[in-house]
Structure formats: structure tokens, C-alpha cells
Scaffold this motif. Structure first.
Motif, PDB file in Angstrom:
ATOM      1  N   LEU A  67      29.688 -29.573  58.877  1.00 14.67           N
ATOM      2  CA  LEU A  67      29.167 -28.333  58.310  1.00 14.67           C
ATOM      3  C   LEU A  67      29.372 -28.282  56.805  1.00 14.67           C
ATOM      4  CD1 LEU A  67      28.112 -25.361  58.661  1.00 14.67           C
ATOM      5  CD2 LEU A  67      30.522 -24.709  58.936  1.00 14.67           C
ATOM      6  N   LEU A  68      28.286 -27.995  56.092  1.00 16.37           N
ATOM      7  CA  LEU A  68      28.340 -27.744  54.658  1.00 16.37           C
ATOM      8  C   LEU A  68      27.674 -26.399  54.388  1.00 16.37           C
ATOM      9  CD1 LEU A  68      28.803 -28.505  51.671  1.00 16.37           C
ATOM     10  CD2 LEU A  68      26.621 -29.747  51.742  1.00 16.37           C
ATOM     11  N   ILE A  69      28.377 -25.527  53.663  1.00 19.59           N
ATOM     12  CA  ILE A  69      27.823 -24.240  53.248  1.00 19.59           C
ATOM     13  C   ILE A  69      27.888 -24.187  51.731  1.00 19.59           C
ATOM     14  CG2 ILE A  69      27.968 -21.738  53.435  1.00 19.59           C
ATOM     15  CD1 ILE A  69      29.419 -22.028  56.050  1.00 19.59           C
ATOM     16  N   GLU A  70      26.735 -24.019  51.101  1.00 18.07           N
ATOM     17  CA  GLU A  70      26.686 -23.992  49.636  1.00 18.07           C
ATOM     18  C   GLU A  70      25.472 -23.193  49.177  1.00 18.07           C
ATOM     19  OE1 GLU A  70      27.390 -23.745  46.222  1.00 18.07           O
ATOM     20  OE2 GLU A  70      28.817 -25.243  46.986  1.00 18.07           O
ATOM     21  N   GLY A  71      25.711 -22.151  48.426  1.00 14.21           N
ATOM     22  CA  GLY A  71      24.622 -21.313  47.955  1.00 14.21           C
ATOM     23  C   GLY A  71      24.004 -21.787  46.661  1.00 14.21           C
ATOM     24  N   ARG A  72      24.729 -22.567  45.882  1.00 14.36           N
ATOM     25  CA  ARG A  72      24.210 -23.027  44.595  1.00 14.36           C
ATOM     26  C   ARG A  72      23.305 -24.248  44.791  1.00 14.36           C
ATOM     27  NH1 ARG A  72      29.926 -24.169  42.056  1.00 14.36           N
ATOM     28  NH2 ARG A  72      30.079 -25.025  44.185  1.00 14.36           N
ATOM     29  N   PRO A  73      22.147 -24.279  44.158  1.00 12.26           N
ATOM     30  CA  PRO A  73      21.255 -25.448  44.258  1.00 12.26           C
ATOM     31  C   PRO A  73      21.734 -26.564  43.334  1.00 12.26           C
ATOM     32  CG  PRO A  73      20.237 -23.773  42.879  1.00 12.26           C
ATOM     33  CD  PRO A  73      21.527 -23.167  43.387  1.00 12.26           C
ATOM     34  N   LEU A  74      22.890 -27.125  43.647  1.00 17.69           N
ATOM     35  CA  LEU A  74      23.518 -28.118  42.775  1.00 17.69           C
ATOM     36  C   LEU A  74      22.694 -29.401  42.723  1.00 17.69           C
ATOM     37  CD1 LEU A  74      27.194 -27.656  44.031  1.00 17.69           C
ATOM     38  CD2 LEU A  74      26.203 -26.737  41.927  1.00 17.69           C
ATOM     39  N   PRO A  75      22.681 -30.087  41.574  1.00 19.99           N
ATOM     40  CA  PRO A  75      21.902 -31.326  41.471  1.00 19.99           C
ATOM     41  C   PRO A  75      22.341 -32.406  42.453  1.00 19.99           C
ATOM     42  CG  PRO A  75      22.540 -30.528  39.288  1.00 19.99           C
ATOM     43  CD  PRO A  75      23.279 -29.696  40.291  1.00 19.99           C
ATOM     44  N   HIS A  76      23.653 -32.444  42.775  1.00 17.29           N
ATOM     45  CA  HIS A  76      24.139 -33.508  43.658  1.00 17.29           C
ATOM     46  C   HIS A  76      24.194 -33.079  45.118  1.00 17.29           C
ATOM     47  CE1 HIS A  76      27.792 -31.121  43.192  1.00 17.29           C
ATOM     48  NE2 HIS A  76      28.420 -31.855  44.076  1.00 17.29           N
ATOM     49  N   LEU A  77      23.561 -31.946  45.447  1.00 16.33           N
ATOM     50  CA  LEU A  77      23.624 -31.431  46.815  1.00 16.33           C
ATOM     51  C   LEU A  77      22.990 -32.405  47.810  1.00 16.33           C
ATOM     52  CD1 LEU A  77      24.642 -28.959  48.330  1.00 16.33           C
ATOM     53  CD2 LEU A  77      22.398 -27.902  48.004  1.00 16.33           C
ATOM     54  N   THR A  78      21.807 -32.906  47.499  1.00 16.29           N
ATOM     55  CA  THR A  78      21.117 -33.823  48.410  1.00 16.29           C
ATOM     56  C   THR A  78      21.842 -35.154  48.550  1.00 16.29           C
ATOM     57  OG1 THR A  78      18.973 -32.789  47.963  1.00 16.29           O
ATOM     58  CG2 THR A  78      18.953 -35.025  48.856  1.00 16.29           C
ATOM     59  N   PRO A  79      22.199 -35.862  47.457  1.00 18.22           N
ATOM     60  CA  PRO A  79      22.916 -37.133  47.644  1.00 18.22           C
ATOM     61  C   PRO A  79      24.267 -36.961  48.316  1.00 18.22           C
ATOM     62  CG  PRO A  79      22.818 -36.528  45.313  1.00 18.22           C
ATOM     63  CD  PRO A  79      21.881 -35.624  46.033  1.00 18.22           C
ATOM     64  N   LEU A  80      24.936 -35.823  48.071  1.00 18.54           N
ATOM     65  CA  LEU A  80      26.221 -35.591  48.730  1.00 18.54           C
ATOM     66  C   LEU A  80      26.039 -35.482  50.236  1.00 18.54           C
ATOM     67  CD1 LEU A  80      29.310 -34.903  48.372  1.00 18.54           C
ATOM     68  CD2 LEU A  80      28.600 -32.507  48.484  1.00 18.54           C
ATOM     69  N   LEU A  81      25.068 -34.693  50.656  1.00 21.06           N
ATOM     70  CA  LEU A  81      24.823 -34.512  52.092  1.00 21.06           C
ATOM     71  C   LEU A  81      24.429 -35.829  52.744  1.00 21.06           C
ATOM     72  CD1 LEU A  81      24.516 -32.654  54.544  1.00 21.06           C
ATOM     73  CD2 LEU A  81      22.191 -32.142  53.777  1.00 21.06           C
ATOM     74  N   LEU A  82      23.560 -36.586  52.095  1.00 24.21           N
ATOM     75  CA  LEU A  82      23.123 -37.868  52.658  1.00 24.21           C
ATOM     76  C   LEU A  82      24.265 -38.877  52.704  1.00 24.21           C
ATOM     77  CD1 LEU A  82      19.589 -38.225  51.032  1.00 24.21           C
ATOM     78  CD2 LEU A  82      20.156 -37.535  53.376  1.00 24.21           C
ATOM     79  N   HIS A  83      25.176 -38.805  51.722  1.00 26.64           N
ATOM     80  CA  HIS A  83      26.336 -39.701  51.762  1.00 26.64           C
ATOM     81  C   HIS A  83      27.188 -39.401  52.993  1.00 26.64           C
ATOM     82  CE1 HIS A  83      29.971 -41.864  50.710  1.00 26.64           C
ATOM     83  NE2 HIS A  83      30.638 -40.729  50.864  1.00 26.64           N
TER      84      HIS A  83
END
Length: 323
Positions: free
Chosen positions: A60-76
Motif C-alpha cells: 500500500l502506498l498513499i500519497e496526495g502529492r503528484p511527485l515526479p518520482h511517484l511512478t518510478p518509485l511504485l514500479l520499483h
């Protein structure tokens, strides 16, 4: 002569089929008896194909900010967590839109490995108190996360290292595992990167309600989980192998920092040697630490102590303990 023989053979087959069909018409009872002796094969198919994912294991990841590294972090995380785990992401409309831009993310949504959406009404992650209220909410664990039993909670300032020789599933024997606060603790651990057994948390939340603006959710929950009959929480020494936050560990499975990567505790990050070692062992931390490698390892090259971020336009204060 040869041609006539070939013609005769070809004519016998349709003639035989015709006679066989007429037998069914002229002798129906005998036909039914013959048919009843023919072996029958029955095929049953499930209405939906079996999923390759275990719905009781949820990251589970909960994050409201559209951070630039959000996608690569989740995929990692999806690459280092055992493949049978499912993933859930809750965030703001902007954060969801950012993830949806990725073709790989959409592919994981289509194959059932990932669910993304906005956090249900009444739940929030804006600030520490809001986070604590969400993670001590009975409905959140019982209904929103159903049917999860093993819950991996990770934040954008936490990382599991691909070079680690540990397997996340090795920790599922415990009711709670997090970054150790003290080696002498019998239980407890930071919730920013943690494994939680949902059924045990439900036993707590069905009988107790956290008072607002009191202990953080990880402190409040572990204090009560540790007192349940049959409790099995990792102690402070065991948790050092799982995640490092305040206490040094030679090769932990992961790291948790704090405040989006701005808080780095001296026991883990406090010398250039420690930082260089962690940089080599877990290069993925580059995603969550807002600085370049040269300044990260040697802070003397920073123009000033509070100015080590890659982008200094925001003027956000950095806390970097070094000597």
C-alpha cells in the motif's frame, strides 16, 4: 483399372455414412442404446480465470502529492516485492493522473496487479495527525483494504533495496515489523516502511479508539498489538535487518528516512563513509533523496548547510546530520 479402384474406395465412405444415418432413423431404440455406450467427457471452466496474485498480500502506498518520482518509485517496489503481491495506491486526483500517464502502470492495472484511486471520503494523509487517524481507522482496515491479511505499508521516503538478499515473505510470521527505534525494544517500529497483520490490528481497533492528537499511529498500534494474547512482533534487534531509520544496519532490506527524504539520522547517514556505503549498496535511494551524489557523500561541497537540495528554488529546510 487403377482409376476405377480409387473411385470405388472414395464412394464407399459417403455410402457407409448414409447407411449409418438411416439406421438411426429406422431403428431409434437401438441407436439410443449405441449412443448411451459412447464415453462422455465433460469440461467445466470457471467463470473467471484464477488470478496469479494473492489478494491477502497487499502493498500500500498513499500519497496526495503528484511527485515526479511517484511512478518510478511504485514500479520499483513492484519489481522487488514477491510477484504474487497485489498493490493499492490511494492519492489525490493529480497524483492518480500522474500515474495513469505511464503505459506500464496501466498495464499492471489491466492485469489486476495494481489498483489506483482517490482515498475514500473521510480519510486523509495530509500531515502526521491525519495519517495517524487513517491508519487507526477500523473501516479502513476492515473494508477498504479487504481481503488483505498481510499489509506492506511504504511511503515515498522509504525504499526496499534490490541488492538485499532478504525476501519480504520471510517477515510474514510477525504481526508487525518496522524500522527499529531501539535495539532493546520488545516490539515497535516505524510504520513508514512496515509489515502489518491486518487481523491482529482489527482485534485492537474493534475494542479501542485512538484519541486524536495523541501518539503517532505506529506507536499507538504497536503498544496494543504487543499486549494481545499470542502476540508475535519483531523485536528491536530483529527489525534492524528489516529496515534502517535511526539505527545503523550493515545490509538492511530497506531504508526509511523521514519528511520526504529530508530527515537523515546520523546513526545511519552521519558520515561520508556511511553515505557512500549506502549509495553503493542501495542506489535506488537516489529516487527519494533530493540531492545529487557529490553533495550527498561530501556535504562540505554544499554552498550552505540548508541548501543541499537539487532544486533550491523552494527553499525547503534540510536536516543533514554529519561530522
Amino acid at each position: 483399372m487403377e482409376l476405377s479402384a480409387k473411385f470405388t474406395k472414395r464412394a464407399l465412405l459417403p455410402l457407409g455414412l448414409l447407411i449409418f444415418a438411416w439406421c438411426f432413423v429406422l431403428f431409434p431404440n437401438a441407436s439410443r442404446e449405441v449412443i448411451s455406450r459412447v464415453p462422455r467427457v465433460k469440461f467445466e471452466f470457471p467463470q473467471q480465470p484464477r488470478s496469479p496474485f494473492n489478494e491477502t498480500k497487499v502493498a500500500l502506498l498513499i500519497e496526495g502529492r503528484p511527485l515526479p518520482h511517484l511512478t518510478p518509485l511504485l514500479l520499483h517496489y513492484m519489481s522487488v516485492v514477491p510477484p504474487d503481491w497485489r498493490f493499492k495506491f490511494f492519492g489525490s486526483e493529480e497524483a492518480v493522473q500522474r500515474l495513469n500517464r505511464s503505459h506500464v502502470v496501466r498495464a499492471h492495472i489491466n492485469d489486476g496487479k495494481l489498483d489506483i484511486g482517490e482515498l475514500p471520503e473521510g480519510l486523509s494523509m495530509k500531515g502526521q495527525e491525519a495519517t495517524s487517524r487513517t491508519f487507526t481507522n477500523l473501516t479502513f482496515y476492515r473494508d477498504v483494504l479487504y481481503p488483505a491479511e498481510f499489509l506492506l505499508v511504504f511511503q515515498t521516503d522509504a525504499m526496499i533495496c534490490a541488492n538485499s538478499k532478504q525476501n519480504l515473505d520471510d517477515w510474514l510470521e510477525f504481526d508487525w515489523v518496522g524500522a527499529s527505534w531501539n535495539t532493546g525494544d520488545r516490539f515497535g517500529g516505524n510504520g513508514g516502511l512496515s509489515i502489518r497483520r491486518v487481523s491482529r490490528i482489527l482485534k485492537v481497533l474493534e475494542n479501542q479508539i485512538r484519541i486524536h492528537n495523541t501518539e503517532p499511529e505506529d506507536v499507538w498500534l504497536t503498544q496494543r498489538l504487543g499486549l494481545l494474547p499470542g502476540a508475535h512482533l519483531a523485536n528491536g534487534t530483529e527489525q534492524q535487518k528489516f529496515s534502517a531509520e535511526m539505527l545503523f544496519s550493515e545490509r538492511p532490506m530497506g531504508f526509511h528516512t523521514g519528511n520526504g527524504g529530508e530527515w537523515l539520522h546520523g546513526g545511519v547517514w552521519g558520515t561520508p563513509e556511511l553515505r557512500e556505503n549506502m549509495w553503493e549498496y542501495c542506489p535506488e535511494i537516489k529516487m527519494m533523496l533530493p540531492m545529487d551524489a557529490e553533495r550527498f557523500i561530501d556535504t562540505s561541497k554544499c554552498p550552505q548547510k540548508g541548501n543541499w537540495k537539487r532544486d533550491t528554488s523552494e527553499n525547503l529546510p534540510g536536516v543533514f546530520l554529519s561530522r
